[in-house]
Design a protein around this motif. Structure first.
Motif, PDB file in Angstrom:
ATOM      1  N   THR A  51       0.845  -1.190   0.000  1.00 21.11           N
ATOM      2  CA  THR A  51       0.000   0.000   0.000  1.00 21.11           C
ATOM      3  C   THR A  51       0.879   1.238   0.000  1.00 21.11           C
ATOM      4  OG1 THR A  51      -0.131  -0.045   2.409  1.00 21.11           O
ATOM      5  CG2 THR A  51      -1.892  -1.147   1.190  1.00 21.11           C
ATOM      6  N   THR A  52       0.402   2.293  -0.702  1.00 18.61           N
ATOM      7  CA  THR A  52       1.113   3.575  -0.738  1.00 18.61           C
ATOM      8  C   THR A  52       0.069   4.684  -0.637  1.00 18.61           C
ATOM      9  OG1 THR A  52       1.005   3.578  -3.163  1.00 18.61           O
ATOM     10  CG2 THR A  52       3.025   2.729  -2.157  1.00 18.61           C
ATOM     11  N   GLY A  53      -0.183   5.165   0.571  1.00 16.14           N
ATOM     12  CA  GLY A  53      -1.222   6.177   0.746  1.00 16.14           C
ATOM     13  C   GLY A  53      -2.579   5.608   0.388  1.00 16.14           C
ATOM     14  N   ASP A  54      -3.256   6.228  -0.572  1.00 20.93           N
ATOM     15  CA  ASP A  54      -4.576   5.754  -1.000  1.00 20.93           C
ATOM     16  C   ASP A  54      -4.491   4.717  -2.120  1.00 20.93           C
ATOM     17  OD1 ASP A  54      -5.891   7.362   0.801  1.00 20.93           O
ATOM     18  OD2 ASP A  54      -6.072   9.043  -0.594  1.00 20.93           O
ATOM     19  N   GLY A  55      -3.291   4.403  -2.575  1.00 20.23           N
ATOM     20  CA  GLY A  55      -3.151   3.466  -3.679  1.00 20.23           C
ATOM     21  C   GLY A  55      -2.297   2.268  -3.322  1.00 20.23           C
ATOM     22  N   ILE A  56      -1.867   1.556  -4.339  1.00 15.59           N
ATOM     23  CA  ILE A  56      -0.967   0.438  -4.131  1.00 15.59           C
ATOM     24  C   ILE A  56       0.130   0.480  -5.192  1.00 15.59           C
ATOM     25  CG2 ILE A  56      -2.734  -1.030  -3.092  1.00 15.59           C
ATOM     26  CD1 ILE A  56      -2.922  -2.553  -5.688  1.00 15.59           C
ATOM     27  N   GLU A  57       1.242  -0.182  -4.887  1.00 19.03           N
ATOM     28  CA  GLU A  57       2.351  -0.286  -5.829  1.00 19.03           C
ATOM     29  C   GLU A  57       2.721  -1.755  -5.979  1.00 19.03           C
ATOM     30  OE1 GLU A  57       5.645   2.665  -5.985  1.00 19.03           O
ATOM     31  OE2 GLU A  57       6.867   0.952  -5.318  1.00 19.03           O
ATOM     32  N   ILE A  58       2.860  -2.190  -7.221  1.00 19.33           N
ATOM     33  CA  ILE A  58       3.206  -3.576  -7.519  1.00 19.33           C
ATOM     34  C   ILE A  58       4.559  -3.587  -8.215  1.00 19.33           C
ATOM     35  CG2 ILE A  58       2.474  -5.714  -8.635  1.00 19.33           C
ATOM     36  CD1 ILE A  58      -0.358  -4.474  -8.782  1.00 19.33           C
ATOM     37  N   THR A  59       5.479  -4.382  -7.697  1.00 21.20           N
ATOM     38  CA  THR A  59       6.826  -4.448  -8.255  1.00 21.20           C
ATOM     39  C   THR A  59       7.165  -5.866  -8.689  1.00 21.20           C
ATOM     40  OG1 THR A  59       7.555  -2.655  -6.795  1.00 21.20           O
ATOM     41  CG2 THR A  59       9.268  -4.004  -7.824  1.00 21.20           C
ATOM     42  N   SER A  60       7.661  -6.001  -9.905  1.00 22.21           N
ATOM     43  CA  SER A  60       8.105  -7.289 -10.430  1.00 22.21           C
ATOM     44  C   SER A  60       9.602  -7.223 -10.693  1.00 22.21           C
ATOM     45  CB  SER A  60       7.369  -7.613 -11.738  1.00 22.21           C
ATOM     46  OG  SER A  60       7.928  -8.764 -12.351  1.00 22.21           O
ATOM     47  N   LYS A  61      10.354  -8.185 -10.129  1.00 21.81           N
ATOM     48  CA  LYS A  61      11.798  -8.261 -10.335  1.00 21.81           C
ATOM     49  C   LYS A  61      12.168  -9.637 -10.868  1.00 21.81           C
ATOM     50  CE  LYS A  61      12.958  -5.074  -6.540  1.00 21.81           C
ATOM     51  NZ  LYS A  61      13.728  -4.920  -5.271  1.00 21.81           N
ATOM     52  N   VAL A  62      13.110  -9.664 -11.806  1.00 22.16           N
ATOM     53  CA  VAL A  62      13.604 -10.928 -12.358  1.00 22.16           C
ATOM     54  C   VAL A  62      15.129 -10.870 -12.416  1.00 22.16           C
ATOM     55  CG1 VAL A  62      13.580 -12.517 -14.302  1.00 22.16           C
ATOM     56  CG2 VAL A  62      11.530 -11.205 -13.755  1.00 22.16           C
ATOM     57  N   ARG A  63      15.777 -11.924 -11.931  1.00 20.20           N
ATOM     58  CA  ARG A  63      17.234 -12.007 -11.978  1.00 20.20           C
ATOM     59  C   ARG A  63      17.629 -13.389 -12.496  1.00 20.20           C
ATOM     60  NH1 ARG A  63      16.100  -7.570 -10.908  1.00 20.20           N
ATOM     61  NH2 ARG A  63      16.901  -6.157  -9.314  1.00 20.20           N
ATOM     62  N   SER A  64      18.590 -13.417 -13.403  1.00 20.70           N
ATOM     63  CA  SER A  64      19.101 -14.699 -13.890  1.00 20.70           C
ATOM     64  C   SER A  64      20.152 -15.237 -12.921  1.00 20.70           C
ATOM     65  CB  SER A  64      19.704 -14.538 -15.286  1.00 20.70           C
ATOM     66  OG  SER A  64      20.744 -13.576 -15.272  1.00 20.70           O
ATOM     67  N   GLU A  65      20.435 -16.523 -13.018  1.00 22.14           N
ATOM     68  CA  GLU A  65      21.474 -17.143 -12.206  1.00 22.14           C
ATOM     69  C   GLU A  65      22.859 -16.654 -12.649  1.00 22.14           C
ATOM     70  OE1 GLU A  65      21.065 -19.850  -9.478  1.00 22.14           O
ATOM     71  OE2 GLU A  65      19.554 -18.267  -9.594  1.00 22.14           O
ATOM     72  N   THR A  66      23.790 -16.644 -11.718  1.00 26.63           N
ATOM     73  CA  THR A  66      25.139 -16.158 -12.007  1.00 26.63           C
ATOM     74  C   THR A  66      25.784 -16.929 -13.148  1.00 26.63           C
ATOM     75  OG1 THR A  66      25.403 -15.508  -9.684  1.00 26.63           O
ATOM     76  CG2 THR A  66      27.408 -15.692 -11.010  1.00 26.63           C
ATOM     77  N   PRO A  70      27.658 -15.083 -18.543  1.00 33.62           N
ATOM     78  CA  PRO A  70      28.546 -14.965 -19.707  1.00 33.62           C
ATOM     79  C   PRO A  70      27.820 -14.962 -21.047  1.00 33.62           C
ATOM     80  CG  PRO A  70      29.447 -16.499 -18.109  1.00 33.62           C
ATOM     81  CD  PRO A  70      28.032 -16.196 -17.681  1.00 33.62           C
ATOM     82  N   PHE A  71      26.662 -15.618 -21.123  1.00 32.45           N
ATOM     83  CA  PHE A  71      25.972 -15.673 -22.416  1.00 32.45           C
ATOM     84  C   PHE A  71      24.572 -15.083 -22.401  1.00 32.45           C
ATOM     85  CE2 PHE A  71      23.391 -19.220 -21.056  1.00 32.45           C
ATOM     86  CZ  PHE A  71      24.226 -19.957 -20.207  1.00 32.45           C
ATOM     87  N   TYR A  72      23.938 -14.949 -21.224  1.00 32.40           N
ATOM     88  CA  TYR A  72      22.605 -14.334 -21.213  1.00 32.40           C
ATOM     89  C   TYR A  72      22.239 -13.898 -19.796  1.00 32.40           C
ATOM     90  CZ  TYR A  72      18.186 -13.169 -23.365  1.00 32.40           C
ATOM     91  OH  TYR A  72      17.132 -12.475 -23.881  1.00 32.40           O
ATOM     92  N   LYS A  73      22.479 -12.638 -19.491  1.00 31.51           N
ATOM     93  CA  LYS A  73      22.165 -12.089 -18.181  1.00 31.51           C
ATOM     94  C   LYS A  73      20.834 -11.376 -18.220  1.00 31.51           C
ATOM     95  CE  LYS A  73      23.944  -9.040 -14.551  1.00 31.51           C
ATOM     96  NZ  LYS A  73      25.060  -8.142 -14.139  1.00 31.51           N
ATOM     97  N   VAL A  74      20.025 -11.589 -17.197  1.00 36.48           N
ATOM     98  CA  VAL A  74      18.720 -10.936 -17.085  1.00 36.48           C
ATOM     99  C   VAL A  74      18.658 -10.148 -15.778  1.00 36.48           C
ATOM    100  CG1 VAL A  74      16.225 -11.254 -16.921  1.00 36.48           C
ATOM    101  CG2 VAL A  74      17.571 -12.727 -18.427  1.00 36.48           C
ATOM    102  N   ASP A  75      18.264  -8.889 -15.868  1.00 38.25           N
ATOM    103  CA  ASP A  75      18.090  -8.031 -14.699  1.00 38.25           C
ATOM    104  C   ASP A  75      16.928  -7.085 -15.012  1.00 38.25           C
ATOM    105  OD1 ASP A  75      18.272  -6.536 -12.434  1.00 38.25           O
ATOM    106  OD2 ASP A  75      20.269  -5.730 -12.828  1.00 38.25           O
ATOM    107  N   ASP A  76      15.723  -7.472 -14.613  1.00 37.45           N
ATOM    108  CA  ASP A  76      14.501  -6.756 -14.991  1.00 37.45           C
ATOM    109  C   ASP A  76      13.797  -6.167 -13.778  1.00 37.45           C
ATOM    110  OD1 ASP A  76      14.979  -7.553 -17.572  1.00 37.45           O
ATOM    111  OD2 ASP A  76      13.494  -9.159 -17.569  1.00 37.45           O
ATOM    112  N   LEU A  77      13.238  -4.998 -13.969  1.00 39.02           N
ATOM    113  CA  LEU A  77      12.454  -4.344 -12.923  1.00 39.02           C
ATOM    114  C   LEU A  77      11.260  -3.641 -13.557  1.00 39.02           C
ATOM    115  CD1 LEU A  77      12.041  -3.308 -10.005  1.00 39.02           C
ATOM    116  CD2 LEU A  77      13.525  -1.374 -10.599  1.00 39.02           C
ATOM    117  N   GLU A  78      10.070  -3.914 -13.047  1.00 35.89           N
ATOM    118  CA  GLU A  78       8.844  -3.254 -13.499  1.00 35.89           C
ATOM    119  C   GLU A  78       8.071  -2.784 -12.281  1.00 35.89           C
ATOM    120  OE1 GLU A  78       6.888  -5.231 -17.219  1.00 35.89           O
ATOM    121  OE2 GLU A  78       7.716  -6.834 -15.970  1.00 35.89           O
TER     122      GLU A  78
END
Length: 269
Positions: A51-66, A70-78
């Motif tokens: 909750t944030t005051g009168d609303g809400i905030e939704i956060t999505s995070k994605v991380r790839s394995e270490t 070397p060939f495909y790193k993922v670091d996502d934030l929404e």
């Protein structure tokens, strides 16, 4: 991997409609997922609602394995922000920053109800665009929040509005069946839904191709498992660096080779 698979993940699809009333018991909420491909762990994801005051905030995070860096790193934030709207909520704004392999996307969107427009901006080029606001509508993150409030009936379809990449998409979601699934977080009775993801977007779970979601068959409708198949993912063959993780028996199973899975492993819900 080819461009059509430009994400080792990104949780959740784009499915939406009107402002919705959320059970108070579901907020705050944190859902933690393990992401796998052919049984191999490739990353983690978290979906958190506060909750944030009168609303809400939704956060999505994605991380790839270490090991995949070397060939495909993922670091996502929404991040999606919703305003209180009567007994429910309505979309306010959305921001995404995706870093996947050699690709990265950074953009934001907001609702202008005075002009009845949905406004987009590319935060790299600062190019702006807008589209007509057809409500009710949500962004790719808040859509799951809304879906969980809907009454779902096996054999029925729901048509929803998806606002993404500067345009309106209409998606049909089929309610397929009831099924018991087993996850590291426990065994769950679920209701299974499948949105038709024939849209232009970024991120693996938003790409074109079959998408299936298992929601707990109760009032909370917690998403406990998600499967995404990307057809022709390895049309040009399996890259050598991935062959070490895939036995021959798996390599010969094309549907399995083309499927990414997110499974609930814990959290607070």
């Amino acid at each position: 991997m080819k461009k059509s698979a430009h994400s080792l993940l990104l949780l959740l699809f784009a499915l939406l409609t009107a402002g919705t009333e959320a059970p108070a018991s579901s907020i705050p909420e944190t859902l933690n997922y393990q992401l796998t491909w052919t049984g191999v762990k490739i990353g983690t994801s978290t979906l958190a609602t506060v909750t944030t005051g009168d609303g809400i905030e939704i956060t999505s995070k994605v991380r790839s394995e270490t090991w995949s860096a070397p060939f495909y790193k993922v670091d996502d934030l929404e991040t999606s922000k919703l305003d209180r709207d009567g007994k429910g909520y309505a979309l306010h704004s959305y921001k995404m920053k995706l870093r996947e392999g050699k690709n990265d996307w950074y953009r934001a969107a907001s609702v202008n109800r005075k002009s009845k427009r949905f406004e987009f901006v590319d935060l790299k080029s600062f190019e702006k665009s807008s589209t007509k606001l057809v409500e009710p509508a949500w962004d790719p993150v808040s859509c799951m929040f809304y879906l969980r409030q809907l009454p779902l009936t096996v054999g029925k379809e729901v048509e929803v509005n998806v606002l993404d990449k500067g345009k309106l998409n209409r998606i049909k979601v089929s309610v397929l069946r009831r099924e018991t699934v087993h996850t590291p977080a426990g065994s769950f009775k679920t209701i299974v839904v499948a949105p038709n993801m024939d849209i232009e977007s970024q991120g693996l779970f938003y790409a074109r191709g079959p998408l299936t979601i298992w929601l707990t068959d109760d009032a909370r409708k917690v998403p406990v498992m998600i499967e995404k198949r990307i057809k022709d993912l390895f049309r040009d063959g399996i890259p050598p660096y991935l062959q070490q993780f895939t036995p021959e028996s798996v390599r010969n199973n094309i549907p399995r080779m083309e499927t990414i899975k997110a499974v609930l492993v814990g959290g607070s819900y």
